[in-house]
Design an enzyme around this catalytic site. Structure first.
Site, PDB file in Angstrom:
ATOM      1  CG  MET A   2      -5.421   8.124   8.581  1.00  0.00           C
ATOM      2  SD  MET A   2      -6.474   6.682   8.304  1.00  0.00           S
ATOM      3  CE  MET A   2      -7.078   6.352   9.980  1.00  0.00           C
ATOM      4  CG  ASP A  45      -0.172  -3.672  13.991  1.00  0.00           C
ATOM      5  OD1 ASP A  45       0.691  -4.472  14.367  1.00  0.00           O
ATOM      6  OD2 ASP A  45      -1.397  -3.905  14.017  1.00  0.00           O
ATOM      7  CE  LYS A  53      -4.808   7.577   0.622  1.00  0.00           C
ATOM      8  NZ  LYS A  53      -4.750   8.723   1.556  1.00  0.00           N
ATOM      9  CG  ASP A  69      -0.400   0.110   2.531  1.00  0.00           C
ATOM     10  OD1 ASP A  69       0.756   0.552   2.630  1.00  0.00           O
ATOM     11  OD2 ASP A  69      -1.084  -0.223   3.520  1.00  0.00           O
TER      12      ASP A  69
END
Length: 516
Positions: A178, A96, A63, A41
């Site tokens: 985030m 994690d 992304k 990712d």
């Protein structure tokens, strides 16, 4: 569960850590090394992919342009598909897998499909980024509790599943994941629910990487400070009195080369050692290999010499490349270090001697001066008349040593052991960094690296791109080549080793005197 291929396939959810590739667990590396497929990712450091076999399929599920390349349902389906095909699959996830990583949802999909899986924990961003920012999440003088919170719940609505009243009470450390885009709203809710607006806050962006940025303030003003600084994701928000310890405990961004962007022009398979030396001082390194090592056009001259090693009095090895290529060819011929039983070995430089030692041979001679002239000076003290010398070399290498040895009466064979050629192209990342003038220093470790960069870019374009960039050369021969193409050499160590060059770069950027 063993990291081994099974007929039914298996999926390992591996925590990649917060960014520093050195923070992955040994178990995670073990599974990567046996992977058939790696699904990684946005926040997983791409350097970790080097642990996977070259033939492993690599699938990016992060992304692109700020938008997710695949949604979670698509990722779940992909893991199931690859698992059912009998593959060993590694799902490499930033931080994690079970801390705001949606790993639980992926495991549910695998369990429903009957696919064996294992979860390998990773260093989560709260722990890693806080530590690299010098902020202990707990401290006996400040707080004994820490709470991890998602900053994105209820992003587009007033409702939230977070119990803000309880979250705002007490003095425990809060870490929001985030939460940069919702920073103002989240800080306002803390104040509205009773948290002291003067409580210290730190934002840590790209924590544990050389791009790490830290911005501090209070609950009352951090959102305004972040807007003024154009502070962007990915970042975590740390709220609590422990933030006050940062100035005392910060260590990572105090390293001498922190924030410096350094271009490395070594061959791709050799840049790692130098890159590690620089990143340990805090630098961001950009690999831009300008040479590629290939086999010589013909092996016969070297093979003839290797089959007759017993006739040589001296073997002179001038670099780690020469050593590795020499012993690799020796092995191809079915020989090993025993073939050197009657031959003395000269290593040009301690690093070359170290590589020779890895093959079980201790060098008999290591000249104090690592230039060709230093090698010649050492042999002038030794009777060389009639002595047969083997000098394996790179294609196009200087002929000073064999020529001078022959003048001393030695008989010298100089077979080509490897060739330096131009790579097919320069990496896009390196070109982009040069074009946008974001490089602080460029390093050259041989004359070939200089000449090849000039050939690939064109001399005029290279000189234009390197305006204002510090030029670091490993030694006088390389520096001479730099000047010949029009470059000013800013950094040159007294010893011609990567460690010394790293020290010289460090000293230059620390405004220490003593270098060119």
């Amino acid at each position: 569960m063993n990291c081994s291929k099974e007929h039914t396939g298996v999926v390992y959810l591996v925590g990649a850590g917060p960014g520093d590739p050195g923070l992955i667990t040994l178990r995670g590396v073990e599974c990567l090394r046996r992977a058939d497929v790696v699904v990684y990712d946005y926040l997983a450091n791409e350097q970790l992919l080097n642990h996977a076999p070259p033939a492993a399929e690599r699938i990016y599920a992060g992304k692109i342009g700020g938008r997710h390349n695949q949604d979670q349902e698509e990722i779940n389906a992909l893991l199931v598909e690859k698992g059912l095909s009998g593959k060993v699959v590694v799902r490499l996830k930033g931080g994690d897998p079970f801390v705001f990583g949606r790993g639980g949802e992926e495991c549910e999909a695998l369990q429903s499909a009957g696919i064996p899986f294992e979860v390998i924990p990773g260093v989560t961003a709260a722990v890693g980024a806080a530590a690299y920012a010098g902020i202990p999440l707990t401290h006996r003088d400040y707080t004994a509790s820490v709470t991890l919170v998602t900053g994105q719940v209820g992003k587009n609505k007033d409702a939230s599943s977070i119990d803000w009243k309880r979250l705002s009470l007490g003095n425990g450390t809060l870490v929001f994941y985030m939460g940069i885009t919702t920073l103002h709203r989240n800080m306002t809710r803390l104040i509205e629910n009773g948290r002291n607006p003067h409580t210290p806050v730190a934002l840590v962006r790209w924590g544990t990487t050389p791009e790490q940025q830290v911005l501090t303030g209070t609950i009352a003003d951090i959102a305004e400070r972040a807007a003024q600084a154009c502070f962007k994701p990915p970042a975590i928000t740390i709220v609590g009195e422990v933030v006050n310890l940062r100035e005392k405990l910060r260590w990572y961004d105090r390293r001498t080369l922190f924030g410096r962007r350094i271009l490395i022009t070594r061959a791709a398979d050799q840049a790692g050692e130098f890159s590690n030396l620089l990143t340990e001082r805090g630098a961001t390194t950009i690999e831009c290999p300008t040479i590629r090592l290939i086999d010589p056009c013909q092996w016969e001259p070297l093979d003839n010499a290797l089959r007759n090693l017993g006739s040589y009095g001296w073997l002179v090895l001038t670099s780690g490349n020469a050593v590795r290529c020499f012993f690799k060819r020796l092995q191809v011929l079915g020989l090993d270090a025993r073939a050197l039983a009657t031959c003395r070995v000269c290593a040009v430089g301690p690093k070359t001697a170290e590589v020779i030692r890895s093959f079980g041979i201790t060098s008999d001679l290591i000249p104090a001066d690592y230039k060709a002239e230093g090698v010649v000076a050492e042999f002038e003290r030794i009777p060389m008349n009639g002595v047969q010398v083997l000098f394996p070399k790179a294609d196009g290498a200087r002929d000073l040593v064999p020529r001078k040895l022959e003048q001393m009466g030695a008989r010298v064979d100089s077979p080509t052991t490897y060739c330096n050629i131009l790579p097919d192209k320069l990496p896009a990342e390196a070109l982009f960094a040069l074009e946008r003038r974001s490089v602080d220093c460029i390093t050259f470790t041989s004359s070939s690296t200089v000449q090849n960069l000039a050939n690939m870019l064109g001399t005029d374009r290279m000189l234009d791109m390197l305006k204002g960039v510090a030029v670091a050369s490993i030694g006088p021969i390389t520096s001479k080549t730099c000047r010949a193409v029009g470059l000013k050499v800013d950094i040159e160590p007294e010893e011609y080793t990567l460690t010394a060059l790293t020290d010289a770069i460090d000293a230059f950027f620390s405004n220490e005197a003593g270098y060119i």
